[in-house]
Design a protein around this motif. Structure first.
Motif, PDB file in Angstrom:
ATOM      1  N   ASN A  60     -15.035  25.305 -25.060  1.00 26.86           N
ATOM      2  CA  ASN A  60     -16.321  25.677 -24.463  1.00 26.86           C
ATOM      3  C   ASN A  60     -16.127  26.327 -23.100  1.00 26.86           C
ATOM      4  O   ASN A  60     -16.798  27.309 -22.766  1.00 26.86           O
ATOM      5  CB  ASN A  60     -17.217  24.442 -24.327  1.00 26.86           C
ATOM      6  N   THR A  64     -17.129  30.224 -22.213  1.00 27.48           N
ATOM      7  CA  THR A  64     -18.008  30.566 -21.087  1.00 27.48           C
ATOM      8  C   THR A  64     -17.321  31.554 -20.148  1.00 27.48           C
ATOM      9  O   THR A  64     -17.938  32.528 -19.675  1.00 27.48           O
ATOM     10  CB  THR A  64     -18.399  29.294 -20.315  1.00 27.48           C
ATOM     11  N   SER A 110     -20.675  29.821 -27.147  1.00 28.31           N
ATOM     12  CA  SER A 110     -20.082  28.484 -27.230  1.00 28.31           C
ATOM     13  C   SER A 110     -18.638  28.545 -27.703  1.00 28.31           C
ATOM     14  O   SER A 110     -18.177  29.551 -28.246  1.00 28.31           O
ATOM     15  CB  SER A 110     -20.892  27.617 -28.198  1.00 28.31           C
ATOM     16  N   GLY A 111     -17.950  27.429 -27.540  1.00 27.08           N
ATOM     17  CA  GLY A 111     -16.588  27.329 -28.049  1.00 27.08           C
ATOM     18  C   GLY A 111     -16.535  27.468 -29.551  1.00 27.08           C
ATOM     19  O   GLY A 111     -15.594  28.046 -30.110  1.00 27.08           O
ATOM     20  N   ASP A 112     -17.560  26.957 -30.234  1.00 28.61           N
ATOM     21  CA  ASP A 112     -17.593  27.078 -31.689  1.00 28.61           C
ATOM     22  C   ASP A 112     -17.726  28.535 -32.113  1.00 28.61           C
ATOM     23  O   ASP A 112     -17.088  28.975 -33.074  1.00 28.61           O
ATOM     24  CB  ASP A 112     -18.759  26.265 -32.251  1.00 28.61           C
TER      25      ASP A 112
END
Length: 719
Positions: A60, A64, A110-112
């Motif tokens: 995440n 960002t 997002s990290g996902d």
């Protein structure tokens, strides 16, 4: 890449150091340090350098930081950038902006979203792995290749995240997944060899490296769009040879035309910003032909950078009023274009495992890796040929500028001598090159290498690497690189297994040398037949190769069967690179692509003949007839004009007959895929060549103001 860091670059308005902007559009190095906390930065470095999983919490933070960096560059969208089985790249753009539900929006990433994507998998080639209604596919971030910002012609940028592409079942639908698997395979087997020699201290991995030389043509964009064949097929389907081509060898390494040099400098600047370590540029053999080459890199990154290089060349050429042609044979009767990939193995500590060093005969570890490559090419020569098979490359392989379709290994005098010594007993000396006295006091003597180079060899040792010269200019290098990695991994496995069987747990240096020498003697005796240092273009070599039992597949239609052999199935499955189902899917896709390309070329040529060439020829024939009639009415005999009329009329008739045969071949439906490929190779390609021959004869005789197409002379010689 350090060699490029101090190279001054010239832009349109100022001069700067390459180090000021090298990799400026990649999320790496100083960019990571600026945007990430030190602990997250270190976590990401470990992931990038060693392929370790990224902690979800860190993902995440990384996402960002990437978003903030992209926004700083005016980027509004991101994309998972992957290499499907089309041979090109693919991307679907998503905006960072996400609606909030109150008529507002947030910039969110997002990290996902960084790690995983879900593009539609139904419309990409799958070779039967996925049906049209089975649409789900996944992209997964390949953190070992840098994220970058790619700008289009209008300056709009997209954050591109290199990914693999797999089906809902987890089967590979791309070229990167098997490449990464093959790198793991060769790493595992190479590490076994290092452990046997006790040279693995401090080494955590071995990886293959690549340096990909790219040849290409430039033509004026206006002329390009006047030719349907170039626009649709990437090559000329008709075209008489110009009065001057490459006969004088005056274009090769000649002074680069100013307009071309401006294009090259612009392309290099863009590539430097993307972190591509471009090193070399020059004129190639054919008029209008050029080359660009980088320094070597980790194979995975080099493969991605090669795809970017092709994209940047095309984009930049258009900005300079050119069209960049990456086809293997865009112009008949002049040099075609290849993409030589320079392959080697390196440790993560910086050691090149194919560096022979000064006293090569004592470097037994090097000889193991060398002999593994020799064995790999011999055992899997057919598969290696299939790895560079395409309808495009068939026009180039075996011609005067390209290696033959027979796979062989060039070693040079020094290594050949060491193999002689090894085969006969214990190697005792390394041949030295000495020095060249050039006979002029103002010119110093220069060191001479112990071996020459051989430009006719498809797989040549060139000092500290192998140069796979048979790869085609338009080809994605991931697949041939995957094949080379895998076949060498198998040979290293065979050699390491035999050495481990013969050696005790702690062998003495003498015991180790004796075991290695004995194993390599057997490898050399069994597989040396694939080594050839002579003229690969000669008819004598074809006869000699047949005598040695080496496979010769002149066309793709013959070579592709190697992909579905039991040997290939076992090879790829044993090292976890491709399952038999994944391998057969690739075979089916390549057969389909071959048929489709040949059919598209045939239909394009037929259209050009019916709508452009025949009407122009008929007009020329009519004008000649009118001249003959008018002149004879005036009381003057015109035997020469009548002879010219009969000649043109004869060629028109031949063209009509040939194009009718082509149309008939194209109309024939052949449901069976293998039989369709053979039909395309024999019937359609044969008809195409006959149409071309008749059309080229007419081009030589139809007046220039009537001929409807830009000629070779206009496209190749006017800069």
């Amino acid at each position: 890449m350090t060699s490029t860091g101090t190279t001054p670059m010239h832009t349109t308005d100022t001069t700067v150091r390459a180090s000021d902007y090298f990799g400026a559009l990649t999320f790496s190095g100083d960019v990571m340090l600026k945007h990430l906390a030190p602990d997250v930065c270190e976590t990401l470095r470990r992931t990038m350098n060693h392929g370790l999983p990224l902690d979800p919490a860190a993902a995440n933070a990384v996402a960002t930081a990437m978003k903030d960096w992209a926004l700083e560059h005016g980027v509004t969208h991101y994309s998972h950038w992957f290499q499907p089985l089309t041979g090109l790249t693919a991307e679907k753009h998503d905006a960072f902006l996400s609606p909030t539900g109150d008529n507002g929006a947030l910039e969110k990433f997002s990290g996902d979203a960084l790690i995983r994507g879900e593009p539609d998998a139904s419309s990409f080639p799958s070779g039967g792995i996925r049906d049209t209604y089975e649409a789900r596919g996944y992209t997964a971030w390949d953190a070992t290749s840098p994220v970058f910002i790619m700008r289009g012609g209008n300056g709009q940028g997209t954050l591109c995240i290199p990914t693999v592409f797999v089906s809902w079942t987890g089967e590979a639908l791309d070229k990167k997944t098997p490449l990464l698997r093959s790198i793991h395979a060769v790493t595992s087997q190479a590490m076994r060899v290092l452990r046997i020699f006790g040279t693995d201290a401090g080494v955590s991995s071995v990886f293959s490296t690549l340096g990909c030389e790219q040849e290409y043509f430039l033509v004026d964009r206006e002329l390009f769009h006047e030719r349907l064949d170039l626009s649709v097929c990437g090559r000329t389907m008709v075209g008489a040879a110009p009065p001057k081509g490459q006969q004088l060898e005056d274009h090769y390494f000649g002074a680069i035309p100013d307009r071309v040099l401006a294009f090259m400098a612009d392309a290099e600047r863009r590539l430097f910003e993307l972190g591509v370590p471009v090193k070399t540029r020059h004129n190639e053999v054919a008029p209008g032909q050029y080359e660009i080459a980088p320094t070597f890199e980790n194979a995975n990154v080099a493969v991605d950078h090669q795809m970017l290089t092709m994209q940047v060349l095309r984009q930049t050429a258009r900005a300079h009023g050119f069209e960049c042609l990456l086809h293997e044979k865009p112009f008949a009767k002049v040099n075609g274009s290849g993409k030589h990939i320079n392959w080697s193995l390196s440790t993560d500590t910086g050691a090149n495992l194919l560096d022979p060093r000064d006293e090569t005969h004592t470097n037994m570890q090097f000889l193991v890796f060398l002999c593994a490559a020799i064995r790999a090419v011999d055992v899997h020569a057919g598969l290696l040929r299939a790895s560079i098979a395409s309808a495009h490359n068939d026009h180039r392989l075996g011609a005067n500028e390209a290696p033959p379709a027979i796979m062989s290994v060039y070693l040079g005098d020094m290594l050949t001598d060491i193999l002689d010594q090894l085969e006969q007993g214990k190697p005792r000396s390394t041949a030295k090159g000495g020095a060249l006295d050039l006979g002029a006091r103002s010119v110093p003597s220069i060191p001479r290498h112990a071996s020459d180079r051989n430009r006719t060899s498809p797989f040549a040792f060139t000092g500290n690497k192998f140069e796979f010269r048979a790869v085609g200019a338009s080809q994605a290098v991931a697949w041939p690189s995957t094949v080379v990695n895998t076949i060498v991994a198998e040979s290293l496995d065979v050699i390491a297994t035999e050495l481990e069987r013969r050696l005790t747990e702690r062998p003495t240096a003498e015991q180790l040398e004796q075991a290695v020498r004995s194993v390599l003697q057997d490898v050399v005796k069994r597989h040396r037949r694939v080594c050839f240092d002579g003229n690969g273009y000669s008819a004598a070599w074809h006869k000699e190769a047949a005598k040695r039992g080496l496979p010769n597949y002149p066309s793709t239609a013959e070579a592709l069967k190697e992909l579905v052999s039991k040997r290939a199935e076992h090879l790829f499955a044993s090292y976890g690179v491709l399952t038999p189902r994944e391998l057969h899917a690739r075979h089916e896709i390549q057969v389909e692509q071959y048929c489709k390309i040949v059919q598209i070329e045939g239909r394009t040529l037929s259209t050009m003949v019916h709508t452009q060439i025949l009407p122009a020829a008929m007009r020329a024939q009519g004008e000649l007839a009118e001249i003959c009639i008018a002149t004879e009415r005036a009381g003057t005999r015109v035997p020469e004009a009548k002879a010219a009329l009969r000649m043109v009329a004869g060629h028109v008739k031949a063209l009509r007959t040939a194009v009718a045969a082509l149309d008939s071949a194209l109309a024939r439906e052949v449901p069976d895929l293998e039989k369709r490929m053979q039909h395309c190779r024999k019937s359609v390609m044969g008809a195409i060549e006959r149409v071309r021959s008749a059309a080229d004869e007419l081009e030589r005789r139809v007046p220039a103001d009537i001929w409807p197409l830009p000629t070779y002379a206009q496209m190749l010689l006017m800069r």
